[in-house]
Design a protein around this motif. Structure first.
Motif, short mmCIF file in Angstrom:
data_model
loop_
_atom_site.label_atom_id
_atom_site.label_comp_id
_atom_site.label_asym_id
_atom_site.label_seq_id
_atom_site.Cartn_x
_atom_site.Cartn_y
_atom_site.Cartn_z
N GLN A 29 0.82 -1.21 0.00
CA GLN A 29 0.00 0.00 0.00
C GLN A 29 0.86 1.26 0.00
N ALA A 30 1.93 1.25 0.76
CA ALA A 30 2.83 2.41 0.80
C ALA A 30 3.48 2.63 -0.57
N GLU A 31 3.91 1.55 -1.21
CA GLU A 31 4.52 1.69 -2.53
C GLU A 31 3.51 2.19 -3.56
N GLU A 34 3.12 5.86 -3.21
CA GLU A 34 4.26 6.55 -3.80
C GLU A 34 4.14 6.60 -5.32
N LEU A 35 3.69 5.51 -5.92
CA LEU A 35 3.55 5.47 -7.37
C LEU A 35 2.44 6.40 -7.85
N VAL A 36 1.36 6.51 -7.09
CA VAL A 36 0.29 7.44 -7.44
C VAL A 36 0.82 8.87 -7.45
N ALA A 38 3.99 9.80 -7.84
CA ALA A 38 4.93 9.92 -8.96
C ALA A 38 4.17 10.09 -10.27
N GLU A 39 3.09 9.36 -10.43
CA GLU A 39 2.29 9.48 -11.65
C GLU A 39 1.69 10.87 -11.78
N ARG A 40 1.19 11.42 -10.69
CA ARG A 40 0.64 12.77 -10.71
C ARG A 40 1.71 13.79 -11.09
N VAL A 41 2.89 13.65 -10.52
CA VAL A 41 3.98 14.58 -10.81
C VAL A 41 4.34 14.52 -12.29
N LEU A 42 4.48 13.31 -12.82
CA LEU A 42 4.83 13.17 -14.24
C LEU A 42 3.75 13.74 -15.14
#
Length: 65
Positions: A29-31, A34-36, A38-42
């Motif tokens: 869940q933590a990972e 983090e990926l969500v 990162a996806e928003r930032v990209l």
């Protein structure tokens, strides 16, 4: 009495497994969080890049042909 010992031992094994799985679930869940992020930032960076390219295209002079 042997049955009770087997049941108790198996329950103990399952308790340990449940604890391990709960820990793994927290890590997953933590990972995912983090990926969500990162996806928003990209996505934001890509949007900004497209906006900059669009603005540059409207400002740049058209080459003479």
């Amino acid at each position: 009495m042997q049955e009770l010992e087997r049941i108790t031992a198996r329950r103990s094994e399952l308790d340990t497994l449940a604890e391990e799985l709960a820990k793994q679930l927290q890590e997953v869940q933590a990972e995912r969080e983090e990926l969500v992020i990162a996806e928003r930032v990209l996505n934001r960076l890509a949007e900004q890049g497209r906006a900059v390219e669009g603005a540059a295209a409207t400002i740049a002079p058209t080459p003479a042909g």
